[in-house]
Motif scaffolding. Sequence first.
Motif, PDB file in Angstrom:
ATOM      1  N   GLY A  57       0.770  -1.242   0.000  1.00 34.07           N
ATOM      2  CA  GLY A  57       0.000   0.000   0.000  1.00 34.07           C
ATOM      3  C   GLY A  57       0.796   1.285   0.000  1.00 34.07           C
ATOM      4  N   GLY A  58       2.131   1.181   0.034  1.00 34.30           N
ATOM      5  CA  GLY A  58       2.961   2.380   0.074  1.00 34.30           C
ATOM      6  C   GLY A  58       3.692   2.650  -1.222  1.00 34.30           C
ATOM      7  N   ASP A  59       4.547   3.655  -1.198  1.00 30.87           N
ATOM      8  CA  ASP A  59       5.273   4.079  -2.396  1.00 30.87           C
ATOM      9  C   ASP A  59       6.725   3.611  -2.421  1.00 30.87           C
ATOM     10  OD1 ASP A  59       2.997   5.513  -3.273  1.00 30.87           O
ATOM     11  OD2 ASP A  59       3.538   7.164  -1.937  1.00 30.87           O
ATOM     12  N   ILE A  60       7.254   3.218  -1.281  1.00 32.12           N
ATOM     13  CA  ILE A  60       8.659   2.850  -1.190  1.00 32.12           C
ATOM     14  C   ILE A  60       8.846   1.370  -1.517  1.00 32.12           C
ATOM     15  CG2 ILE A  60      10.631   2.643   0.388  1.00 32.12           C
ATOM     16  CD1 ILE A  60       9.563   5.051   1.886  1.00 32.12           C
ATOM     17  N   LYS A  61       9.807   1.065  -2.381  1.00 35.81           N
ATOM     18  CA  LYS A  61      10.088  -0.318  -2.734  1.00 35.81           C
ATOM     19  C   LYS A  61      10.952  -0.977  -1.659  1.00 35.81           C
ATOM     20  CE  LYS A  61       9.793   0.264  -7.755  1.00 35.81           C
ATOM     21  NZ  LYS A  61      10.503   0.117  -9.047  1.00 35.81           N
ATOM     22  N   ASN A  62      10.659  -2.237  -1.389  1.00 32.54           N
ATOM     23  CA  ASN A  62      11.434  -3.037  -0.436  1.00 32.54           C
ATOM     24  C   ASN A  62      11.654  -2.325   0.900  1.00 32.54           C
ATOM     25  OD1 ASN A  62      11.896  -5.201  -2.375  1.00 32.54           O
ATOM     26  ND2 ASN A  62      13.276  -3.759  -3.399  1.00 32.54           N
ATOM     27  N   PRO A  63      10.592  -1.889   1.546  1.00 31.19           N
ATOM     28  CA  PRO A  63      10.755  -1.187   2.823  1.00 31.19           C
ATOM     29  C   PRO A  63      11.222  -2.118   3.931  1.00 31.19           C
ATOM     30  CG  PRO A  63       8.466  -1.710   2.487  1.00 31.19           C
ATOM     31  CD  PRO A  63       9.174  -2.112   1.221  1.00 31.19           C
ATOM     32  N   ALA A  64      11.912  -1.572   4.887  1.00 31.75           N
ATOM     33  CA  ALA A  64      12.332  -2.318   6.072  1.00 31.75           C
ATOM     34  C   ALA A  64      11.316  -2.072   7.185  1.00 31.75           C
ATOM     35  CB  ALA A  64      13.728  -1.870   6.514  1.00 31.75           C
ATOM     36  N   TYR A  65      11.271  -2.980   8.140  1.00 27.73           N
ATOM     37  CA  TYR A  65      10.323  -2.881   9.246  1.00 27.73           C
ATOM     38  C   TYR A  65      10.446  -1.546   9.977  1.00 27.73           C
ATOM     39  CZ  TYR A  65       7.902  -4.147  13.602  1.00 27.73           C
ATOM     40  OH  TYR A  65       7.065  -4.178  14.682  1.00 27.73           O
ATOM     41  N   LYS A  66      11.678  -1.124  10.243  1.00 29.57           N
ATOM     42  CA  LYS A  66      11.886   0.137  10.963  1.00 29.57           C
ATOM     43  C   LYS A  66      11.343   1.325  10.182  1.00 29.57           C
ATOM     44  CE  LYS A  66      15.837  -1.240  13.815  1.00 29.57           C
ATOM     45  NZ  LYS A  66      17.262  -0.992  14.157  1.00 29.57           N
ATOM     46  N   GLU A  67      11.441   1.264   8.855  1.00 24.12           N
ATOM     47  CA  GLU A  67      10.900   2.340   8.024  1.00 24.12           C
ATOM     48  C   GLU A  67       9.378   2.369   8.101  1.00 24.12           C
ATOM     49  OE1 GLU A  67      13.452   3.073   4.122  1.00 24.12           O
ATOM     50  OE2 GLU A  67      13.024   0.940   4.382  1.00 24.12           O
ATOM     51  N   VAL A  68       8.765   1.196   7.997  1.00 22.86           N
ATOM     52  CA  VAL A  68       7.305   1.101   8.036  1.00 22.86           C
ATOM     53  C   VAL A  68       6.779   1.579   9.384  1.00 22.86           C
ATOM     54  CG1 VAL A  68       5.329  -0.471   7.901  1.00 22.86           C
ATOM     55  CG2 VAL A  68       7.253  -0.749   6.332  1.00 22.86           C
ATOM     56  N   CYS A  69       7.517   1.280  10.440  1.00 23.10           N
ATOM     57  CA  CYS A  69       7.101   1.670  11.787  1.00 23.10           C
ATOM     58  C   CYS A  69       7.030   3.186  11.983  1.00 23.10           C
ATOM     59  CB  CYS A  69       8.046   1.076  12.840  1.00 23.10           C
ATOM     60  SG  CYS A  69       7.771  -0.678  13.131  1.00 23.10           S
ATOM     61  N   THR A  70       7.695   3.936  11.137  1.00 22.57           N
ATOM     62  CA  THR A  70       7.642   5.405  11.253  1.00 22.57           C
ATOM     63  C   THR A  70       6.290   5.941  10.794  1.00 22.57           C
ATOM     64  OG1 THR A  70       8.464   5.837   9.002  1.00 22.57           O
ATOM     65  CG2 THR A  70      10.117   5.544  10.753  1.00 22.57           C
ATOM     66  N   GLY A  71       5.568   5.144   9.996  1.00 23.38           N
ATOM     67  CA  GLY A  71       4.290   5.586   9.473  1.00 23.38           C
ATOM     68  C   GLY A  71       4.414   6.519   8.287  1.00 23.38           C
ATOM     69  N   ARG A  72       5.634   6.669   7.772  1.00 27.93           N
ATOM     70  CA  ARG A  72       5.846   7.625   6.685  1.00 27.93           C
ATOM     71  C   ARG A  72       6.062   6.953   5.320  1.00 27.93           C
ATOM     72  NH1 ARG A  72       9.103  10.092  10.824  1.00 27.93           N
ATOM     73  NH2 ARG A  72      10.997   9.286   9.846  1.00 27.93           N
ATOM     74  N   THR A  73       5.979   5.642   5.250  1.00 28.64           N
ATOM     75  CA  THR A  73       6.205   4.950   3.978  1.00 28.64           C
ATOM     76  C   THR A  73       4.920   4.759   3.178  1.00 28.64           C
ATOM     77  OG1 THR A  73       5.857   2.737   4.897  1.00 28.64           O
ATOM     78  CG2 THR A  73       8.118   3.642   5.014  1.00 28.64           C
ATOM     79  N   GLY A  74       3.781   4.943   3.835  1.00 28.78           N
ATOM     80  CA  GLY A  74       2.505   4.669   3.188  1.00 28.78           C
ATOM     81  C   GLY A  74       2.105   3.205   3.235  1.00 28.78           C
ATOM     82  N   HIS A  75       3.019   2.351   3.663  1.00 26.39           N
ATOM     83  CA  HIS A  75       2.735   0.917   3.710  1.00 26.39           C
ATOM     84  C   HIS A  75       1.949   0.541   4.961  1.00 26.39           C
ATOM     85  CE1 HIS A  75       4.942  -0.487   0.234  1.00 26.39           C
ATOM     86  NE2 HIS A  75       5.982   0.257   0.571  1.00 26.39           N
ATOM     87  N   ALA A  76       1.160  -0.500   4.814  1.00 31.56           N
ATOM     88  CA  ALA A  76       0.479  -1.110   5.949  1.00 31.56           C
ATOM     89  C   ALA A  76       1.110  -2.464   6.223  1.00 31.56           C
ATOM     90  CB  ALA A  76      -1.007  -1.296   5.633  1.00 31.56           C
ATOM     91  N   GLU A  77       1.096  -2.865   7.477  1.00 34.95           N
ATOM     92  CA  GLU A  77       1.479  -4.232   7.805  1.00 34.95           C
ATOM     93  C   GLU A  77       0.340  -5.126   7.308  1.00 34.95           C
ATOM     94  OE1 GLU A  77       2.681  -5.245  11.725  1.00 34.95           O
ATOM     95  OE2 GLU A  77       4.102  -3.582  11.890  1.00 34.95           O
ATOM     96  N   VAL A  78       0.675  -6.114   6.493  1.00 30.56           N
ATOM     97  CA  VAL A  78      -0.349  -6.984   5.912  1.00 30.56           C
ATOM     98  C   VAL A  78       0.077  -8.440   5.999  1.00 30.56           C
ATOM     99  CG1 VAL A  78      -1.062  -5.197   4.271  1.00 30.56           C
ATOM    100  CG2 VAL A  78       0.631  -6.912   3.564  1.00 30.56           C
ATOM    101  N   VAL A  79      -0.886  -9.297   5.720  1.00 27.30           N
ATOM    102  CA  VAL A  79      -0.564 -10.706   5.481  1.00 27.30           C
ATOM    103  C   VAL A  79      -1.038 -11.043   4.077  1.00 27.30           C
ATOM    104  CG1 VAL A  79      -0.585 -11.492   7.871  1.00 27.30           C
ATOM    105  CG2 VAL A  79      -2.726 -11.486   6.566  1.00 27.30           C
ATOM    106  N   GLN A  80      -0.226 -11.801   3.362  1.00 27.30           N
ATOM    107  CA  GLN A  80      -0.620 -12.294   2.046  1.00 27.30           C
ATOM    108  C   GLN A  80      -0.962 -13.766   2.210  1.00 27.30           C
ATOM    109  OE1 GLN A  80       0.154 -10.370  -1.548  1.00 27.30           O
ATOM    110  NE2 GLN A  80       1.573 -11.944  -2.198  1.00 27.30           N
ATOM    111  N   ILE A  81      -2.215 -14.079   1.931  1.00 29.07           N
ATOM    112  CA  ILE A  81      -2.762 -15.406   2.181  1.00 29.07           C
ATOM    113  C   ILE A  81      -2.971 -16.144   0.865  1.00 29.07           C
ATOM    114  CG2 ILE A  81      -4.708 -16.680   3.184  1.00 29.07           C
ATOM    115  CD1 ILE A  81      -5.261 -14.005   4.793  1.00 29.07           C
ATOM    116  N   THR A  82      -2.401 -17.324   0.768  1.00 30.65           N
ATOM    117  CA  THR A  82      -2.665 -18.198  -0.380  1.00 30.65           C
ATOM    118  C   THR A  82      -3.648 -19.255   0.094  1.00 30.65           C
ATOM    119  OG1 THR A  82      -0.422 -17.855  -1.223  1.00 30.65           O
ATOM    120  CG2 THR A  82      -1.646 -19.715  -2.118  1.00 30.65           C
ATOM    121  N   PHE A  83      -4.787 -19.355  -0.600  1.00 30.22           N
ATOM    122  CA  PHE A  83      -5.817 -20.288  -0.139  1.00 30.22           C
ATOM    123  C   PHE A  83      -6.440 -21.057  -1.293  1.00 30.22           C
ATOM    124  CE2 PHE A  83      -7.934 -16.331  -1.130  1.00 30.22           C
ATOM    125  CZ  PHE A  83      -9.175 -16.681  -1.646  1.00 30.22           C
ATOM    126  N   ASN A  84      -7.003 -22.200  -0.947  1.00 32.42           N
ATOM    127  CA  ASN A  84      -7.678 -23.065  -1.907  1.00 32.42           C
ATOM    128  C   ASN A  84      -9.167 -22.735  -1.895  1.00 32.42           C
ATOM    129  OD1 ASN A  84      -8.934 -25.124  -3.324  1.00 32.42           O
ATOM    130  ND2 ASN A  84      -7.622 -26.736  -2.516  1.00 32.42           N
TER     131      ASN A  84
END
Length: 200
Positions: A57-84
Amino acid sequence: MSILKQITVLITTIFIGMIVEAKNAETATLGAGCFWCVEAVFDQLKGVESVQSGYSGGDIKNPAYKEVCTGRTGHAEVVQITFNPELITFEEILEVFWTVHDPTSLNRQGADVGTQYRSAIFYHSEKQKEVANEYIKQLHYDKVFDKPIVTEVVPFEAFYPAEDYHNDYYERNGDQPYCRMVIRPKVNKFKKQFKDKLKK
């Protein structure tokens, strides 16, 4: 049939089964607060083949956890689920999603505060978009929640896997204070409510 031939047939059968399974699999990408909590829940659902913690959901490629934690990357913590989808539908995935977090809380889940903890559905198809929006309308109509749902329903663009130590975090760190006080009660509530949908 020789033992070698039997082994070859077995391996071929397994390989073909994996291809068919992968071909039929669908993907859901969801933000519902701390991904440690969300992963611990969805990993136990029957029909779910894998759950990967990461960022979307953010603009920064390959963000690190510490970057995401600042709230300034636009990214959300997510889970990607593969399901049948033959074992669990996207609607059932969303049913669990609405239950294990507060979709009326803007940019916050419990003590975790910031845009990185926002409630979000990153849809992978027009069908997923339609299902998500119709589900939200129905929840509003049925007055399931006291406040308006603030969950974003936005197109999926990219997923960046979290660092290795985030994967299976609850399983590997269950005795840590955050796991005991935050994740465990959520998992126990989920197990009680969805006991008929759990893996054996």
